[in-house]
Design a protein around this motif. Structure first.
Motif, PDB file in Angstrom:
ATOM      1  N   GLY A   1      35.745  47.547  40.012  1.00 37.83           N
ATOM      2  CA  GLY A   1      34.929  47.779  41.199  1.00 37.83           C
ATOM      3  C   GLY A   1      35.489  47.214  42.486  1.00 37.83           C
ATOM      4  O   GLY A   1      34.789  47.200  43.507  1.00 37.83           O
ATOM      5  N   PHE A   2      36.755  46.771  42.487  1.00 30.35           N
ATOM      6  CA  PHE A   2      37.355  46.258  43.714  1.00 30.35           C
ATOM      7  C   PHE A   2      37.833  47.424  44.585  1.00 30.35           C
ATOM      8  O   PHE A   2      38.251  48.471  44.084  1.00 30.35           O
ATOM      9  CB  PHE A   2      38.530  45.338  43.396  1.00 30.35           C
ATOM     10  CG  PHE A   2      38.124  43.974  42.917  1.00 30.35           C
ATOM     11  CD1 PHE A   2      38.055  42.907  43.797  1.00 30.35           C
ATOM     12  CD2 PHE A   2      37.790  43.760  41.583  1.00 30.35           C
ATOM     13  CE1 PHE A   2      37.673  41.649  43.355  1.00 30.35           C
ATOM     14  CE2 PHE A   2      37.408  42.511  41.130  1.00 30.35           C
ATOM     15  CZ  PHE A   2      37.348  41.453  42.022  1.00 30.35           C
ATOM     16  N   VAL A   3      37.785  47.228  45.893  1.00 26.54           N
ATOM     17  CA  VAL A   3      38.183  48.258  46.848  1.00 26.54           C
ATOM     18  C   VAL A   3      39.443  47.788  47.572  1.00 26.54           C
ATOM     19  O   VAL A   3      39.502  46.666  48.087  1.00 26.54           O
ATOM     20  CB  VAL A   3      37.066  48.526  47.881  1.00 26.54           C
ATOM     21  CG1 VAL A   3      37.499  49.606  48.865  1.00 26.54           C
ATOM     22  CG2 VAL A   3      35.781  48.947  47.164  1.00 26.54           C
TER      23      VAL A   3
ATOM     24  N   MET B   1      35.628  38.033  46.519  1.00 26.96           N
ATOM     25  CA  MET B   1      34.366  38.508  45.951  1.00 26.96           C
ATOM     26  C   MET B   1      33.212  37.799  46.653  1.00 26.96           C
ATOM     27  O   MET B   1      33.256  36.584  46.848  1.00 26.96           O
ATOM     28  CB  MET B   1      34.296  38.200  44.452  1.00 26.96           C
ATOM     29  CG  MET B   1      35.420  38.776  43.633  1.00 26.96           C
ATOM     30  SD  MET B   1      35.502  38.022  41.966  1.00 26.96           S
ATOM     31  CE  MET B   1      33.905  38.495  41.309  1.00 26.96           C
ATOM     32  N   SER B   2      32.190  38.558  47.012  1.00 27.74           N
ATOM     33  CA  SER B   2      30.995  37.932  47.579  1.00 27.74           C
ATOM     34  C   SER B   2      30.001  37.617  46.470  1.00 27.74           C
ATOM     35  O   SER B   2      30.082  38.150  45.364  1.00 27.74           O
ATOM     36  CB  SER B   2      30.346  38.854  48.621  1.00 27.74           C
ATOM     37  OG  SER B   2      29.859  40.031  48.026  1.00 27.74           O
ATOM     38  N   PHE B   3      29.057  36.720  46.770  1.00 28.52           N
ATOM     39  CA  PHE B   3      28.079  36.236  45.789  1.00 28.52           C
ATOM     40  C   PHE B   3      28.792  35.741  44.526  1.00 28.52           C
ATOM     41  O   PHE B   3      28.363  36.004  43.401  1.00 28.52           O
ATOM     42  CB  PHE B   3      27.061  37.330  45.439  1.00 28.52           C
ATOM     43  CG  PHE B   3      26.207  37.744  46.593  1.00 28.52           C
ATOM     44  CD1 PHE B   3      25.061  37.024  46.935  1.00 28.52           C
ATOM     45  CD2 PHE B   3      26.555  38.839  47.368  1.00 28.52           C
ATOM     46  CE1 PHE B   3      24.280  37.404  48.012  1.00 28.52           C
ATOM     47  CE2 PHE B   3      25.783  39.229  48.447  1.00 28.52           C
ATOM     48  CZ  PHE B   3      24.637  38.503  48.779  1.00 28.52           C
ATOM     49  N   ALA B   4      29.891  35.022  44.739  1.00 20.54           N
ATOM     50  CA  ALA B   4      30.703  34.548  43.614  1.00 20.54           C
ATOM     51  C   ALA B   4      31.251  33.169  43.929  1.00 20.54           C
ATOM     52  O   ALA B   4      31.288  32.725  45.086  1.00 20.54           O
ATOM     53  CB  ALA B   4      31.854  35.517  43.343  1.00 20.54           C
ATOM     54  N   GLY B   5      31.672  32.479  42.876  1.00 22.59           N
ATOM     55  CA  GLY B   5      32.285  31.167  43.004  1.00 22.59           C
ATOM     56  C   GLY B   5      33.587  31.105  42.229  1.00 22.59           C
ATOM     57  O   GLY B   5      34.120  32.128  41.778  1.00 22.59           O
ATOM     58  N   ALA B   6      34.090  29.893  42.022  1.00 21.34           N
ATOM     59  CA  ALA B   6      35.388  29.698  41.391  1.00 21.34           C
ATOM     60  C   ALA B   6      35.439  30.293  39.989  1.00 21.34           C
ATOM     61  O   ALA B   6      36.435  30.915  39.600  1.00 21.34           O
ATOM     62  CB  ALA B   6      35.725  28.204  41.349  1.00 21.34           C
ATOM     63  N   GLU B   7      34.389  30.108  39.207  1.00 22.64           N
ATOM     64  CA  GLU B   7      34.410  30.556  37.809  1.00 22.64           C
ATOM     65  C   GLU B   7      34.588  32.066  37.710  1.00 22.64           C
ATOM     66  O   GLU B   7      35.350  32.555  36.864  1.00 22.64           O
ATOM     67  CB  GLU B   7      33.124  30.129  37.091  1.00 22.64           C
ATOM     68  CG  GLU B   7      32.976  28.633  36.904  1.00 22.64           C
ATOM     69  CD  GLU B   7      34.098  28.038  36.053  1.00 22.64           C
ATOM     70  OE1 GLU B   7      34.607  28.736  35.146  1.00 22.64           O
ATOM     71  OE2 GLU B   7      34.471  26.874  36.309  1.00 22.64           O
TER      72      GLU B   7
ATOM     73  N   LYS C   1      33.649  43.451  46.882  1.00 15.93           N
ATOM     74  CA  LYS C   1      34.884  43.186  46.130  1.00 15.93           C
ATOM     75  C   LYS C   1      36.050  43.835  46.858  1.00 15.93           C
ATOM     76  O   LYS C   1      36.127  45.056  46.967  1.00 15.93           O
ATOM     77  CB  LYS C   1      34.791  43.736  44.701  1.00 15.93           C
ATOM     78  CG  LYS C   1      33.825  42.988  43.802  1.00 15.93           C
ATOM     79  CD  LYS C   1      33.858  43.569  42.386  1.00 15.93           C
ATOM     80  CE  LYS C   1      32.978  42.762  41.454  1.00 15.93           C
ATOM     81  NZ  LYS C   1      33.002  43.301  40.060  1.00 15.93           N
ATOM     82  N   TYR C   2      36.942  43.006  47.339  1.00 13.90           N
ATOM     83  CA  TYR C   2      38.092  43.471  48.125  1.00 13.90           C
ATOM     84  C   TYR C   2      39.380  43.045  47.453  1.00 13.90           C
ATOM     85  O   TYR C   2      39.469  41.982  46.826  1.00 13.90           O
ATOM     86  CB  TYR C   2      38.024  42.880  49.535  1.00 13.90           C
ATOM     87  CG  TYR C   2      39.370  42.454  50.115  1.00 13.90           C
ATOM     88  CD1 TYR C   2      40.127  43.322  50.905  1.00 13.90           C
ATOM     89  CD2 TYR C   2      39.893  41.184  49.853  1.00 13.90           C
ATOM     90  CE1 TYR C   2      41.356  42.929  51.428  1.00 13.90           C
ATOM     91  CE2 TYR C   2      41.116  40.783  50.379  1.00 13.90           C
ATOM     92  CZ  TYR C   2      41.845  41.659  51.160  1.00 13.90           C
ATOM     93  OH  TYR C   2      43.061  41.267  51.671  1.00 13.90           O
ATOM     94  N   TYR C   3      40.425  43.885  47.586  1.00  8.81           N
ATOM     95  CA  TYR C   3      41.776  43.445  47.230  1.00  8.81           C
ATOM     96  C   TYR C   3      42.772  44.257  48.038  1.00  8.81           C
ATOM     97  O   TYR C   3      42.467  45.329  48.568  1.00  8.81           O
ATOM     98  CB  TYR C   3      42.048  43.605  45.727  1.00  8.81           C
ATOM     99  CG  TYR C   3      42.534  44.979  45.318  1.00  8.81           C
ATOM    100  CD1 TYR C   3      43.897  45.243  45.162  1.00  8.81           C
ATOM    101  CD2 TYR C   3      41.639  46.030  45.087  1.00  8.81           C
ATOM    102  CE1 TYR C   3      44.348  46.498  44.783  1.00  8.81           C
ATOM    103  CE2 TYR C   3      42.077  47.290  44.706  1.00  8.81           C
ATOM    104  CZ  TYR C   3      43.441  47.517  44.560  1.00  8.81           C
ATOM    105  OH  TYR C   3      43.898  48.760  44.199  1.00  8.81           O
ATOM    106  N   GLN C   4      43.980  43.737  48.127  1.00 12.12           N
ATOM    107  CA  GLN C   4      45.101  44.502  48.669  1.00 12.12           C
ATOM    108  C   GLN C   4      46.400  43.790  48.304  1.00 12.12           C
ATOM    109  O   GLN C   4      46.415  42.591  48.017  1.00 12.12           O
ATOM    110  CB  GLN C   4      45.000  44.675  50.195  1.00 12.12           C
ATOM    111  CG  GLN C   4      45.258  43.409  50.997  1.00 12.12           C
ATOM    112  CD  GLN C   4      45.453  43.676  52.484  1.00 12.12           C
ATOM    113  OE1 GLN C   4      46.191  44.591  52.877  1.00 12.12           O
ATOM    114  NE2 GLN C   4      44.779  42.893  53.325  1.00 12.12           N
TER     115      GLN C   4
END
Length: 696
Positions: free
Chosen positions: A243-245, A322-328, A294-297
């Motif tokens: 689901g990453f964009v 990632m938003s609404f996310a932490g290290a784990e 969810k972002y990537y490049q």
């Protein structure tokens, strides 16, 4: 450039040639000379000399244009010699068209020639059989042409595919030979020329100034680039499935004090410049505040740093947030991704969960924040065991910390103490040992375990210390005990002197065959870094006046509520929610949970780092985004160049980059960076300073 009238004359003479079969060069030169006489250029000898040169240049240009027209159109390939199984045995007569390069040639007679046609990707070759006995009216033009073509000439070959009698033959070439079929030459079309002044034999080694020929001649470089591409495709597919964009962020940014030196891009607007991004850090945080979960490049990044084997001024990193996310959540995604590409491309299974080690333990046990845990040589503190007079001999530091490790050879079956004694003496006397001997805190203390000596060679340590060390390390004859002092203060930076010596001695012992090279892959997370570190001349950080800099970058969040409480009480004790991925002693990437609250972000910059107000204003755009209800977010960046180099076992990232820079940050092929003309300097409101030193 030739004039239109002159080109018209050339075209006329070419038509004449086709009708009369006259030599083209002679006709063209005659045309030029006639024009020269008509214009009176023959009146002075000096003019005549210049005209001869001009005629020659124009003649060569015309011939080049005539030849180039022959290269413009060529038939498509009907079979490919670049992939296995693409040329099956023929079922009857089959005329094929192949593209490739002229390879090695074997001439059996004036009328029979065998030529290896190397495929477009230079991985495979097929034999071309050229005979003067042709299929049409004694036409030997194809045979005559292929005989004259030098190796490396790009060509189109048309011929009759037939089965080949396979004979056993030794082949040490990097290029795989197709042995079940060959091609009888019908016609051949050269598509360019390979000049005689370039010496290109199988033994020729090309320098970086001829990178194009390096790539063409060295299969390992081409395979590395192909491998890099395939790994990149796997990563994209995996992240798309999660689901990453894939979102591109700008390369023309502005200067902000994130930590590293930046490359500046001047503009025609006086006093204003862009900066190339050290990373897309701020833009990806802006994306998190923009509703992109969810972002990537694969991001191009630029840092004006001192270079080494694993560092380039421009590099590629796999960037992820990632938003609404932490290290784990981030570490879980990365573990899944790394396991996937290792299995798919190396057929290696990595552990389901990667081990974790805190920064404090990594530094105390290995003397490094990126330890190679494949060789289990760990450090131990000994200062509490050592007599004061020995400590004074090791270092002039007051109340130092003294640490040690034991190096044991694999290839010393008799446990002969003389072997490690000679090894360590040679190492410390070599250039590799000089930095350790010149340590301002004192050089290393070295003890060779020898049962023929009092206390096994540890007499200087005293009875109690010798006994404790014997139990601690289970020492044997031939072991090396290394001691090193350091300042008694909390860890900072990436390594200690003893940690560096541990790596250097192990590498030297491997090179000399005393220790087996470590094998396999040992992934490891390093966590719980200090949020802030002391500044230094080489690491100015964010330019604040507090004497502290962000260890990672100024956007990293404190890890716990207790760490938040320490921000204003003692920021040097704050632990950051920062994590590094290390594999085999190489830092592959680093990430963190970010500060998503504008007030806390401004507090850290203003009150902890004590950045000037104008520097704080450089981040006003980010603070505005955080102020607008930005959700919690976390991310990571993996060094893609380092990742590929590690997977392929390369010691330098230059071996996995198509056009890398040298240690001076230069590209010898295209000659960059280049000097600026006075006109360009004026356009961009720049000037050369006569007192400025050139930094390389």
């Amino acid at each position: 450039m030739l004039s239109r009238r002159l080109l018209t004359s050339i075209q006329y003479n070419q038509a004449l040639l086709r009708a009369t079969a006259i030599n083209p060069t002679a006709v063209f030169q005659s045309c030029i000379y006639s024009r020269a006489r008509a214009r009176g250029w023959h009146r002075h000898q000096s003019s005549q000399d210049g005209n001869v040169q001009q005629s020659s240049d124009s003649s060569q240009a015309a011939i080049a244009l005539v030849n180039y027209k022959k290269y413009l159109t060529f038939p498509e390939e009907t079979r490919s010699s670049t992939s296995p199984g693409s040329i099956p045995s023929p079922k009857g007569e089959e005329v094929v068209v192949l593209h490739g390069y002229i390879g090695s040639t074997a001439s059996l007679s004036r009328k029979l020639l065998f030529v290896q046609l190397i495929g477009k990707d230079r991985s495979r070759s097929i034999q071309i059989v050229s005979s003067a006995k042709t299929l049409k009216d004694g036409d030997t033009s194809a045979h005559d042409t292929i005989k004259k073509l030098p190796m490396h000439t790009p060509v189109v070959v048309r011929g009759l595919l037939r089965e080949r009698k396979q004979r056993p033959e030794q082949d040490s070439s990097e290029i795989e030979k197709i042995k079940h079929v060959e091609v009888d030459l019908l016609s051949i079309q050269p598509l360019n020329e390979f000049p005689s002044d370039i010496i290109a034999t199988p033994d020729t080694l090309f320098g970086p100034e001829q990178r194009h020929l390096q790539l063409r001649s060295e299969a390992e470089l081409r395979k590395a680039l192909s491998f890099r591409s395939k790994v990149g495709l796997t990563i994209r597919s995996k992240l798309d499935g999660l689901g990453f964009v894939d979102i591109e962020t700008p390369l023309l940014f502005k200067s902000t004090p994130e930590g590293a030196r930046e490359f500046i891009v001047p503009t025609r607007r006086k006093g204003f410049a862009y900066a190339l991004p050290q990373s897309p850090q701020q833009f990806k945080q802006i994306l998190m505040g923009s509703g992109m979960p969810k972002y990537y490049q694969f991001a191009r990044c630029f840092r004006d740093e001192d270079l080494r084997a694993d560092r380039q001024p421009e590099f590629t990193q796999l960037d992820l947030e990632m938003s609404f996310a932490g290290a784990e959540q981030v570490m879980s995604i990365i573990e899944e991704l790394i396991r996937s590409i290792w299995l798919q491309h190396l057929n290696v299974r990595l552990p389901k969960e990667f081990p974790r080690l805190s920064y404090e333990k990594a530094m105390s046990q290995y003397g490094s924040d990126k330890p190679d845990t494949r060789f289990n040589t760990v450090l131990s503190r000994l200062d509490y065991l050592l007599p004061g007079d020995l400590t004074a001999k090791i270092t002039a530091l007051q109340s130092p910390i003294i640490e040690s490790f034991v190096l044991r050879f694999d290839s010393n079956p008799s446990n002969d103490p003389n072997i490690p004694r000679d090894f360590i003496g040679s190492f410390l006397d070599s250039p590799d040992g000089t930095p350790f001997m010149e340590n301002p805190h004192g050089g290393p203390g070295v003890f060779v375990i020898d049962s023929q000596k009092p206390l096994q060679g540890l007499q200087a340590l005293g009875f109690e210390a010798a006994e404790r060390i014997e139990d601690m390390y289970r020492i044997e004859d031939g072991d090396l005990l290394i001691l090193q002092a350091r300042v008694n203060r909390p860890f900072s930076g990436g390594s200690t002197a003893l940690g560096n010596l541990r790596l250097a001695l192990h590498a030297a012992a491997v090179r000399q065959g005393y220790i087996k090279p470590p094998i396999g892959f040992a992934p490891l997370w390093i966590t719980d870094f200090p949020l802030f570190s002391p500044t230094s001349d080489s690491e100015p950080g964010q330019g604040g006046s507090a004497g502290l800099a962000a260890t990672h970058h100024p956007f990293t969040s404190p890890k716990t509520a207790a760490d938040v409480d320490m921000l204003l009480l003692d920021p040097s004790k704050v632990i950051g929610d920062h994590y590094d991925l290390v594999i085999n002693g190489i830092e592959i990437g680093g990430g963190s949970r970010r500060i998503h609250n504008a007030e806390v972000q401004a507090l850290i910059m203003r009150d902890v780092l004590k950045m000037r107000s104008e520097r704080l204003a450089d981040f006003s755009h980010l603070l505005e985004v955080l102020r607008a209800g930005c959700p919690p977010h976390a991310g990571i960046a993996l060094g893609f160049d380092r990742l590929i180099a590690l997977m392929l076992g390369k010691s330098s990232v230059r071996d996995v980059i198509a056009f890398p820079k040298t240690g001076k940050g230069e590209d010898p092929l295209v000659k960059s960076p280049g000097p600026l003309s006075e006109a360009i300097l004026k356009t961009y409101h720049l000037q050369n300073s006569p007192s400025a030193e050139c930094l390389t």
